[in-house]
Every structure is written in structure tokens, then in C-alpha cells.
Write a protein that holds these residues in place. Structure first.
Motif, PDB file in Angstrom:
ATOM      1  N   PHE A 160     -14.232   2.951  19.828  1.00  0.00           N
ATOM      2  CA  PHE A 160     -15.174   2.663  18.739  1.00  0.00           C
ATOM      3  C   PHE A 160     -16.597   2.469  19.273  1.00  0.00           C
ATOM      4  CE2 PHE A 160     -11.233   0.748  16.660  1.00  0.00           C
ATOM      5  CZ  PHE A 160     -10.970   1.902  15.942  1.00  0.00           C
ATOM      6  N   MET A 161     -16.716   1.886  20.464  1.00  0.00           N
ATOM      7  CA  MET A 161     -18.036   1.732  21.071  1.00  0.00           C
ATOM      8  C   MET A 161     -18.665   3.081  21.395  1.00  0.00           C
ATOM      9  SD  MET A 161     -17.587  -1.450  23.694  1.00  0.00           S
ATOM     10  CE  MET A 161     -16.757  -2.950  23.210  1.00  0.00           C
ATOM     11  N   ILE A 162     -17.849   4.009  21.876  1.00  0.00           N
ATOM     12  CA  ILE A 162     -18.351   5.356  22.180  1.00  0.00           C
ATOM     13  C   ILE A 162     -18.896   6.008  20.913  1.00  0.00           C
ATOM     14  CG2 ILE A 162     -17.644   7.689  22.859  1.00  0.00           C
ATOM     15  CD1 ILE A 162     -15.715   6.399  24.853  1.00  0.00           C
ATOM     16  N   ALA A 168     -13.165 -12.102  23.210  1.00  0.00           N
ATOM     17  CA  ALA A 168     -12.983 -11.687  21.821  1.00  0.00           C
ATOM     18  C   ALA A 168     -13.963 -12.416  20.908  1.00  0.00           C
ATOM     19  CB  ALA A 168     -11.544 -11.960  21.385  1.00  0.00           C
ATOM     20  N   LYS A 169     -14.172 -13.706  21.179  1.00  0.00           N
ATOM     21  CA  LYS A 169     -15.108 -14.480  20.360  1.00  0.00           C
ATOM     22  C   LYS A 169     -16.525 -13.927  20.489  1.00  0.00           C
ATOM     23  CE  LYS A 169     -16.844 -18.370  21.667  1.00  0.00           C
ATOM     24  NZ  LYS A 169     -17.061 -19.791  22.067  1.00  0.00           N
ATOM     25  N   ARG A 170     -16.970 -13.662  21.710  1.00  0.00           N
ATOM     26  CA  ARG A 170     -18.322 -13.139  21.908  1.00  0.00           C
ATOM     27  C   ARG A 170     -18.485 -11.778  21.252  1.00  0.00           C
ATOM     28  NH1 ARG A 170     -17.586 -15.167  27.271  1.00  0.00           N
ATOM     29  NH2 ARG A 170     -17.172 -13.030  27.982  1.00  0.00           N
ATOM     30  N   MET A 171     -17.453 -10.948  21.378  1.00  0.00           N
ATOM     31  CA  MET A 171     -17.514  -9.607  20.804  1.00  0.00           C
ATOM     32  C   MET A 171     -17.670  -9.661  19.287  1.00  0.00           C
ATOM     33  SD  MET A 171     -17.266  -6.266  21.268  1.00  0.00           S
ATOM     34  CE  MET A 171     -16.402  -5.925  22.800  1.00  0.00           C
ATOM     35  N   VAL A 172     -16.829 -10.437  18.626  1.00  0.00           N
ATOM     36  CA  VAL A 172     -16.849 -10.506  17.169  1.00  0.00           C
ATOM     37  C   VAL A 172     -18.126 -11.187  16.679  1.00  0.00           C
ATOM     38  CG1 VAL A 172     -15.686 -11.457  15.144  1.00  0.00           C
ATOM     39  CG2 VAL A 172     -14.342 -10.442  16.977  1.00  0.00           C
ATOM     40  N   PHE A 173     -18.561 -12.229  17.367  1.00  0.00           N
ATOM     41  CA  PHE A 173     -19.796 -12.908  16.979  1.00  0.00           C
ATOM     42  C   PHE A 173     -20.997 -11.973  17.103  1.00  0.00           C
ATOM     43  CE2 PHE A 173     -18.844 -17.728  17.447  1.00  0.00           C
ATOM     44  CZ  PHE A 173     -17.791 -17.578  16.564  1.00  0.00           C
ATOM     45  N   ASP A 195     -27.041  -2.660  19.383  1.00  0.00           N
ATOM     46  CA  ASP A 195     -25.672  -2.237  19.685  1.00  0.00           C
ATOM     47  C   ASP A 195     -25.381  -2.178  21.183  1.00  0.00           C
ATOM     48  OD1 ASP A 195     -24.940  -2.091  17.039  1.00  0.00           O
ATOM     49  OD2 ASP A 195     -25.365   0.043  16.837  1.00  0.00           O
ATOM     50  N   PRO A 196     -26.289  -1.649  22.035  1.00  0.00           N
ATOM     51  CA  PRO A 196     -25.994  -1.638  23.476  1.00  0.00           C
ATOM     52  C   PRO A 196     -25.765  -3.024  24.074  1.00  0.00           C
ATOM     53  CG  PRO A 196     -27.760  -0.101  22.999  1.00  0.00           C
ATOM     54  CD  PRO A 196     -27.504  -0.871  21.731  1.00  0.00           C
ATOM     55  N   ILE A 197     -26.304  -4.063  23.428  1.00  0.00           N
ATOM     56  CA  ILE A 197     -26.042  -5.422  23.909  1.00  0.00           C
ATOM     57  C   ILE A 197     -24.552  -5.733  23.808  1.00  0.00           C
ATOM     58  CG2 ILE A 197     -26.555  -7.869  23.549  1.00  0.00           C
ATOM     59  CD1 ILE A 197     -29.250  -7.063  22.444  1.00  0.00           C
ATOM     60  N   ILE A 198     -23.918  -5.201  22.770  1.00  0.00           N
ATOM     61  CA  ILE A 198     -22.473  -5.404  22.606  1.00  0.00           C
ATOM     62  C   ILE A 198     -21.729  -4.811  23.790  1.00  0.00           C
ATOM     63  CG2 ILE A 198     -20.460  -4.849  21.180  1.00  0.00           C
ATOM     64  CD1 ILE A 198     -22.282  -4.781  18.771  1.00  0.00           C
ATOM     65  N   TYR A 199     -22.104  -3.591  24.193  1.00  0.00           N
ATOM     66  CA  TYR A 199     -21.409  -2.932  25.298  1.00  0.00           C
ATOM     67  C   TYR A 199     -21.571  -3.713  26.596  1.00  0.00           C
ATOM     68  CZ  TYR A 199     -22.691   0.760  21.971  1.00  0.00           C
ATOM     69  OH  TYR A 199     -22.945   1.482  20.841  1.00  0.00           O
TER      70      TYR A 199
END
Length: 324
Positions: free
Chosen positions: A58-60, A225-230, A286-290
Motif C-alpha cells: 500500500f505504501m508503494i 503499529a500505533k505510530r503508523m496509524v497515528f 506521506d514520505p514521513i510515514i515510510y
């Protein structure tokens, strides 16, 4: 009430003088960082991450959606600076289409990332049986559905206008109030309300699960998981919530359901360019998420980045030894 009179409305401004400057400045600030960040992210995600789970697929796709919009920014910048569109009409509508394709594809992939990370955290044993092809199939379905639905945006804005007009200056097709209401409800439900409910639910479930005493091996995974969803929730609310709150009223003003000379209508039109610019900042966020949320991404980026530096240093040292 639907307003059939257009004579009084013709004296009201459809845009404000600052809009072109705002759009041009925002897109200039986004273009280079967005291009570099998403290009590097896509390169690392596709080439160096062999274990394509934990929402990596999904990130890709999210990175591809961002790059599609970023690559269309130069012509947008040129138009808003020069005030002239020298290219074919098709190019204008394509770039216009990519803007909304990026927005709604990003919304869908952010929702999938949040939901999957929540599912993997709450159901770790079922997560082991999850296949990568499931993510690929979901991503393909998103592109087909969102790509088809977003065709409505250029269709509704393909009304005849001056040949050198594009983007914010495109005309609006006249549609019946009933059809307009249906379009607004569908766009808001599918493109905003349902995703925001899913993301809010995923965030809440993860917060609740973290209150329970975790197994020692699950502490790190729970924090990831918490950081990702937040982060997904933060990007979603910052970039897309203002636009979709304003979208309902803005579309009704443009469809002449509301009198566009009214103070509230003028406020809606005034806020619209700000909400669009906020939506475009997802290409930077969005790149911050990756990087900050996916440990595999950080590990591979630092590993291969350091290997590139070492190889360059070694080549320089070998070259200097040969000269000496």
C-alpha cells in the motif's frame, strides 16, 4: 433553493486575486521536495524491501499516487505564473484529473494502511496467513474504482472556456440540483466519511489495545503499529478534512444551488484554494510515514545509503593510490 437567475450572480467574483499566487507558491514549494522524497521512497520500497508485508504494498501505491500528482506540478506552476495555457486541452484535463486521482487514491491507501496495521496487531495469528497477493489485488481494485470515479471531475469541468484557460479557470457544466446532490453525497460518503470512520476506528482500537499488558515481544510491534496509524490519521485530517468539509458548500455554490453573492458563499469560494493546497501537501507528508513508521524502510535506506558512500570513498582512495 435552486437559483435560476444568473444575472445578479454575474457580478460576483468566482475567484480572488491571491489565488494564482497561492497556487504557484504552494506547488513550487512542493515540487522538488515531493519529487525527491517520493522517488527515493519508491526506489527503496520496490528494490530493497523483499518482505513486502506490513502495508508495504500500500505504501508503494501511495508513493505512485503522489508522484503522479507531483509530476504534473510544473505545468500548473507555469500556468499560474504566466496566466496562459499553451498546451492542448487534453493535457489540461489530464493534469486536472491527476490531482483528484492522487487525492482519493491517497485516501484509500492511507485507510488500507491503518486498517491493515490494526488488523495485524489485533489478530497476529491470522496475519501470518495473509498473502501479499491480497494487497496487490486490493490495490488494483482501488486504482480501477478510484480511477473511474475521478473521471467525473474533468467531465464536470470540461465546459467550453477560453482556449488559454485551465485548472481553476475551467468552466462548470450545468447539472440538475437532484443530480448534484447525489454526486455530492456519493463523493462525501465514499471519499471521506467512510474512510474517516475506518481510520478513527483503527486508531481507537489500537489505543484501547495498548492499555492491556502486552507480551514482551509485542511491545515494539505495538508501538510501530500505533505510530503508523497515528501518522496516517494525522495526514488524513490535515490534508483532506478541510477540503471535504468545504467541498459540499463549494459545489453547491458553483452549481448555483446557493446564491454565490451571499457572504457565506463568498467565504466558501475564498477558502477553496487553501483547502486544495492543503490537500496537495500530502505529497510531502506521506514520505514521513515510510521513513519514521516502517523500520524496514529506515534500515534499508541507511544500509544502502552508507554502502553507496563507502563505495564512493573506496573508489576515490583507489584512484588516489593509482595516481601516487
Amino acid at each position: 433553493m435552486y437559483n435560476n437567475s444568473t444575472n445578479d450572480n454575474s457580478s460576483c467574483d468566482d475567484e480572488f486575486p491571491f489565488q494564482k499566487t497561492l497556487y504557484a507558491t504552494t506547488y513550487i514549494l512542493i515540487f522538488i521536495p515531493g519529487l525527491l522524497a517520493n522517488s527515493v521512497a519508491l526506489w527503496v520500497l520496490c528494490r530493497f524491501i523483499s518482505k513486502k508485508n506490513k502495508a508495504i504494498i500500500f505504501m508503494i501505491n501511495l508513493s505512485v499516487a503522489d508522484l503522479a500528482h507531483v509530476l504534473s506540478l510544473p505545468v500548473r506552476i507555469y500556468y499560474y505564473i504566466s496566466g496562459h495555457w499553451p498546451f492542448q486541452r487534453f493535457v489540461c484535463l489530464l493534469c486536472f484529473y491527476l490531482k483528484y486521482l492522487n487525492m482519493y487514491a491517497s485516501i484509500c491507501f492511507l485507510t488500507c494502511i491503518s486498517l491493515q496495521r490494526c488488523f495485524f496487531l489485533l489478530q497476529p495469528f491470522k496475519a501470518r496467513d495473509w498473502k501479499r497477493r491480497y494487497d496487490v489485488a486490493i490495490s488494483a481494485a482501488i486504482w480501477v474504482i478510484v480511477g473511474s470515479a475521478c473521471l467525473l471531475f474533468p467531465i464536470l469541468r470540461s465546459e467550453e472556456t477560453k482556449e488559454d484557460f485551465c485548472f481553476a479557470n475551467l468552466g462548470y457544466r450545468k447539472i440538475k440540483p437532484g443530480n448534484l446532490f447525489g454526486y455530492i453525497i456519493l463523493a462525501e460518503l465514499a471519499g471521506f466519511v467512510i474512510p474517516v470512520i475506518i481510520i478513527a476506528w483503527s486508531t481507537w482500537k489500537i489505543v484501547v489495545s495498548l492499555r492491556k499488558p502486552p507480551i514482551a515481544l509485542q511491545v515494539i510491534e505495538n508501538q510501530k503499529a500505533k505510530r503508523m496509524v497515528f501518522m496516517c490519521a494525522a495526514v488524513f485530517f490535515i490534508c483532506f478534512t478541510p477540503y471535504h468539509i468545504n467541498f459540499v458548500f463549494y459545489t453547491m455554490v458553483k452549481g448555483e444551488v446557493f446564491d454565490k453573492c451571499a457572504t457565506a458563499s463568498q467565504g466558501t469560494v475564498y477558502f477553496h484554494p487553501f483547502s486544495l493546497c492543503l490537500a496537495s501537501t500530502c505529497c510531502l507528508l506521506d514520505p514521513i510515514i515510510y521513513y519514521f513508521m516502517a523500520s524496514e524502510f529506515r534500515d534499508q535506506l541507511s544500509r544502502h545509503g552508507s554502502s553507496v558512500i563507502r563505495s564512493r570513498l573506496m573508489s576515490r582512495e583507489s584512484g588516489s593510490s593509482v595516481v601516487s
